[in-house]
Design a protein around this motif. Sequence first.
Motif, PDB file in Angstrom:
ATOM      1  N   ARG A  30       0.832  -1.213   0.000  1.00  0.00           N
ATOM      2  CA  ARG A  30       0.000   0.000   0.000  1.00  0.00           C
ATOM      3  C   ARG A  30       0.864   1.259   0.000  1.00  0.00           C
ATOM      4  N   THR A  31       1.904   1.263   0.810  1.00  0.00           N
ATOM      5  CA  THR A  31       2.804   2.420   0.852  1.00  0.00           C
ATOM      6  C   THR A  31       3.468   2.636  -0.500  1.00  0.00           C
ATOM      7  N   HIS A  32       3.998   1.563  -1.068  1.00  0.00           N
ATOM      8  CA  HIS A  32       4.688   1.675  -2.358  1.00  0.00           C
ATOM      9  C   HIS A  32       3.721   2.031  -3.492  1.00  0.00           C
ATOM     10  N   SER A  33       2.498   1.528  -3.429  1.00  0.00           N
ATOM     11  CA  SER A  33       1.538   1.868  -4.491  1.00  0.00           C
ATOM     12  C   SER A  33       1.235   3.367  -4.479  1.00  0.00           C
ATOM     13  N   ASP A  34       1.184   3.951  -3.309  1.00  0.00           N
ATOM     14  CA  ASP A  34       0.935   5.387  -3.224  1.00  0.00           C
ATOM     15  C   ASP A  34       2.117   6.182  -3.793  1.00  0.00           C
ATOM     16  N   VAL A  35       3.321   5.763  -3.477  1.00  0.00           N
ATOM     17  CA  VAL A  35       4.517   6.433  -4.009  1.00  0.00           C
ATOM     18  C   VAL A  35       4.551   6.337  -5.534  1.00  0.00           C
ATOM     19  N   VAL A  36       4.265   5.162  -6.052  1.00  0.00           N
ATOM     20  CA  VAL A  36       4.271   4.935  -7.499  1.00  0.00           C
ATOM     21  C   VAL A  36       3.188   5.776  -8.181  1.00  0.00           C
ATOM     22  N   ALA A  37       1.986   5.775  -7.623  1.00  0.00           N
ATOM     23  CA  ALA A  37       0.890   6.546  -8.223  1.00  0.00           C
ATOM     24  C   ALA A  37       1.196   8.042  -8.194  1.00  0.00           C
ATOM     25  N   GLU A  38       1.769   8.507  -7.109  1.00  0.00           N
ATOM     26  CA  GLU A  38       2.099   9.926  -7.018  1.00  0.00           C
ATOM     27  C   GLU A  38       3.247  10.298  -7.954  1.00  0.00           C
ATOM     28  N   ARG A  39       4.178   9.393  -8.179  1.00  0.00           N
ATOM     29  CA  ARG A  39       5.248   9.650  -9.161  1.00  0.00           C
ATOM     30  C   ARG A  39       4.630   9.777 -10.554  1.00  0.00           C
ATOM     31  N   ALA A  40       3.722   8.877 -10.886  1.00  0.00           N
ATOM     32  CA  ALA A  40       3.043   8.960 -12.186  1.00  0.00           C
ATOM     33  C   ALA A  40       2.332  10.304 -12.319  1.00  0.00           C
ATOM     34  N   SER A  41       1.597  10.686 -11.305  1.00  0.00           N
ATOM     35  CA  SER A  41       0.878  11.965 -11.339  1.00  0.00           C
ATOM     36  C   SER A  41       1.837  13.134 -11.508  1.00  0.00           C
ATOM     37  N   ALA A  42       2.962  13.082 -10.827  1.00  0.00           N
ATOM     38  CA  ALA A  42       3.945  14.162 -10.913  1.00  0.00           C
ATOM     39  C   ALA A  42       4.495  14.312 -12.327  1.00  0.00           C
ATOM     40  N   LEU A  43       4.486  13.214 -13.067  1.00  0.00           N
ATOM     41  CA  LEU A  43       4.974  13.230 -14.456  1.00  0.00           C
ATOM     42  C   LEU A  43       3.857  13.506 -15.462  1.00  0.00           C
ATOM     43  N   GLY A  44       2.637  13.671 -14.984  1.00  0.00           N
ATOM     44  CA  GLY A  44       1.527  13.939 -15.890  1.00  0.00           C
ATOM     45  C   GLY A  44       0.860  12.693 -16.440  1.00  0.00           C
ATOM     46  N   VAL A  45       1.132  11.555 -15.817  1.00  0.00           N
ATOM     47  CA  VAL A  45       0.524  10.282 -16.215  1.00  0.00           C
ATOM     48  C   VAL A  45      -0.541   9.944 -15.180  1.00  0.00           C
ATOM     49  N   THR A  46      -1.767   9.777 -15.609  1.00  0.00           N
ATOM     50  CA  THR A  46      -2.825   9.493 -14.643  1.00  0.00           C
ATOM     51  C   THR A  46      -2.764   8.028 -14.206  1.00  0.00           C
ATOM     52  N   PRO A  47      -2.594   7.787 -12.923  1.00  0.00           N
ATOM     53  CA  PRO A  47      -2.553   6.411 -12.430  1.00  0.00           C
ATOM     54  C   PRO A  47      -3.945   5.788 -12.442  1.00  0.00           C
ATOM     55  N   ASP A  48      -4.011   4.498 -12.703  1.00  0.00           N
ATOM     56  CA  ASP A  48      -5.291   3.792 -12.760  1.00  0.00           C
ATOM     57  C   ASP A  48      -5.237   2.552 -11.880  1.00  0.00           C
ATOM     58  N   GLY A  49      -5.820   2.677 -10.693  1.00  0.00           N
ATOM     59  CA  GLY A  49      -5.855   1.557  -9.763  1.00  0.00           C
ATOM     60  C   GLY A  49      -7.250   0.994  -9.595  1.00  0.00           C
ATOM     61  N   ARG A  50      -8.122   1.211 -10.597  1.00  0.00           N
ATOM     62  CA  ARG A  50      -9.482   0.690 -10.516  1.00  0.00           C
ATOM     63  C   ARG A  50      -9.482  -0.839 -10.547  1.00  0.00           C
ATOM     64  N   ALA A  51     -10.486  -1.408  -9.928  1.00  0.00           N
ATOM     65  CA  ALA A  51     -10.578  -2.866  -9.801  1.00  0.00           C
ATOM     66  C   ALA A  51     -10.475  -3.578 -11.146  1.00  0.00           C
ATOM     67  N   GLY A  52     -11.184  -3.090 -12.149  1.00  0.00           N
ATOM     68  CA  GLY A  52     -11.157  -3.730 -13.462  1.00  0.00           C
ATOM     69  C   GLY A  52      -9.780  -3.681 -14.091  1.00  0.00           C
ATOM     70  N   THR A  53      -9.098  -2.567 -13.930  1.00  0.00           N
ATOM     71  CA  THR A  53      -7.747  -2.432 -14.474  1.00  0.00           C
ATOM     72  C   THR A  53      -6.798  -3.392 -13.779  1.00  0.00           C
ATOM     73  N   VAL A  54      -6.900  -3.450 -12.460  1.00  0.00           N
ATOM     74  CA  VAL A  54      -6.036  -4.352 -11.696  1.00  0.00           C
ATOM     75  C   VAL A  54      -6.313  -5.802 -12.084  1.00  0.00           C
ATOM     76  N   ALA A  55      -7.577  -6.172 -12.154  1.00  0.00           N
ATOM     77  CA  ALA A  55      -7.943  -7.551 -12.472  1.00  0.00           C
ATOM     78  C   ALA A  55      -7.472  -7.964 -13.865  1.00  0.00           C
ATOM     79  N   SER A  56      -7.481  -7.031 -14.802  1.00  0.00           N
ATOM     80  CA  SER A  56      -7.152  -7.396 -16.181  1.00  0.00           C
ATOM     81  C   SER A  56      -5.657  -7.351 -16.494  1.00  0.00           C
TER      82      SER A  56
END
Length: 156
Positions: free
Chosen positions: A61-87
């Motif tokens: 959970r800690t690392h996922s937040d760091v990764v998602a925030e890094r993506a956001s900082a670069l202008g890449v929208t992170p997608d952690g929705r259930a369907g995306t994760v499952a697929s």
Amino acid sequence: MSVVKSALPADDLKIVGEALQGALVDLVDLALVAKQVHWNVVGPRFRSVHLQLDDVVASARTHSDVVAERASALGVTPDGRAGTVASSSGIAEVQAGWVKDVEAVKILVNALAAVVTRMRERIRVTGDADPVTEDILIGLTGDLEKHHWMFQAESA
């Protein structure tokens, strides 16, 4: 529409964005898998495995937040929705129901191995494109490898 603009060239941003998205998916799924097993583990080593699973959940959970925030900082929208994760996760699906402690350890050894393998590939491809992202991936991979070692030691 991109609200945040990255200083990275477009080709590098594509590589880094894909690596960060893949890392996010694997980390979100790792937390879910570990929590599912945590809730259902039974057996003589219940307590130690139960607590060890919570350590993995907290790390993921800690690392996922760091990764998602890094993506956001670069202008890449992170997608952690259930369907995306499952697929797109690289972790095998966990079956419903009670899980013997020995099987719980095997599930985590395999899940962590799958994630670490994919993270090491992401480290390789991001090195030239963005050393900052590479550094984040190196740090979290080291943490996941520690968990992998500890679960392997449980099964020895």
